[in-house]
Write a protein that holds these residues in place. Structure first.
Motif, PDB file in Angstrom:
ATOM      1  N   THR A  21       0.808  -1.215   0.000  1.00  0.00           N
ATOM      2  CA  THR A  21       0.000   0.000   0.000  1.00  0.00           C
ATOM      3  C   THR A  21       0.844   1.270   0.000  1.00  0.00           C
ATOM      4  O   THR A  21       0.637   2.170  -0.813  1.00  0.00           O
ATOM      5  N   TRP A  22       1.803   1.363   0.906  1.00  0.00           N
ATOM      6  CA  TRP A  22       2.611   2.583   1.012  1.00  0.00           C
ATOM      7  C   TRP A  22       3.409   2.840  -0.252  1.00  0.00           C
ATOM      8  O   TRP A  22       3.568   3.988  -0.669  1.00  0.00           O
ATOM      9  N   GLU A  25       0.866   3.988  -2.969  1.00  0.00           N
ATOM     10  CA  GLU A  25       0.315   5.295  -2.587  1.00  0.00           C
ATOM     11  C   GLU A  25       1.301   6.433  -2.840  1.00  0.00           C
ATOM     12  O   GLU A  25       0.930   7.501  -3.304  1.00  0.00           O
ATOM     13  N   CYS A  93       4.918   0.895   8.802  1.00  0.00           N
ATOM     14  CA  CYS A  93       3.471   1.049   8.660  1.00  0.00           C
ATOM     15  C   CYS A  93       3.056   0.624   7.248  1.00  0.00           C
ATOM     16  O   CYS A  93       3.673   1.039   6.265  1.00  0.00           O
ATOM     17  N   GLY A  95       0.464   1.564   5.687  1.00  0.00           N
ATOM     18  CA  GLY A  95      -0.175   2.659   4.972  1.00  0.00           C
ATOM     19  C   GLY A  95       0.757   3.728   4.470  1.00  0.00           C
ATOM     20  O   GLY A  95       0.610   4.216   3.350  1.00  0.00           O
ATOM     21  N   CYS A  96       1.759   4.101   5.285  1.00  0.00           N
ATOM     22  CA  CYS A  96       2.623   5.223   4.892  1.00  0.00           C
ATOM     23  C   CYS A  96       4.085   4.840   4.673  1.00  0.00           C
ATOM     24  O   CYS A  96       4.848   5.623   4.138  1.00  0.00           O
ATOM     25  N   GLY A  97       4.482   3.665   5.143  1.00  0.00           N
ATOM     26  CA  GLY A  97       5.855   3.222   4.951  1.00  0.00           C
ATOM     27  C   GLY A  97       6.832   3.743   5.989  1.00  0.00           C
ATOM     28  O   GLY A  97       8.018   3.446   5.925  1.00  0.00           O
TER      29      GLY A  97
END
Length: 157
Positions: A21-22, A25, A93, A95-97
């Motif tokens: 995801t990260w 994104e 994370c 989501g954000c890395g």
């Protein structure tokens, strides 16, 4: 009696191609991240399984929804003088890395013949991870670290 050691293996991969995801994104194309395997099991999956057990979750959580994989710079933390007191981040994370957003740290204690990963600690939750510890034979551990160091030189972002 011969001591049993855990096995450690690092695997490099492209998190964008793997659709983490990260990485998608933030458009991290051609990025290089590291999967950690202990006893041939991916560390992120082992940690999520232990978290699920502590939470009493009946349906297994997908590790990819919780954690991403750090870049090759993880070697700097694992080899730091502070690895036994402050620890090293072994995941980031999903989501954000970012490692400090929703990651897990582990302390690294080294002796002449052994390296121990101990005191796993989530950066925001109070999971115990069942007192998880991994004991690696020092020569095998150092060989994996050399592999990481080579990747860090080759793929530094």
């Amino acid at each position: 009696m011969e001591k049993h050691y855990d096995t450690l293996r690092f695997e490099i991969f492209d998190p964008y191609e793997a659709k983490e995801t990260w990485a998608v994104e933030f458009d991290k194309r051609n990025w290089h991240s590291v999967k950690i395997f202990v006893n041939d099991n991916e560390l992120n999956a082992l940690l999520v399984e232990l978290e699920d057990k502590e939470k009493g979750v009946l349906t297994p959580t997908n590790p990819a929804n919780e954690y991403g994989h750090n870049g090759v710079y993880i070697v700097d933390q694992l080899e730091s003088d502070y690895a036994d007191s402050y620890g090293a981040s072994v995941c980031c994370c999903a989501g954000c890395g970012e490692e400090g957003c929703w990651g897990i740290r582990v302390k690294v204690r080294k002796s002449e013949h052994e390296v121990v990963w101990h005191d796993f600690e989530h950066e925001h939750m109070s999971y115990t991870y069942g007192g998880l510890e991994f004991h690696f034979e020092r020569n095998a551990y150092d060989a994996e670290i050399r592999k990481l160091q080579q990747w860090a030189k080759q793929y530094k972002h």
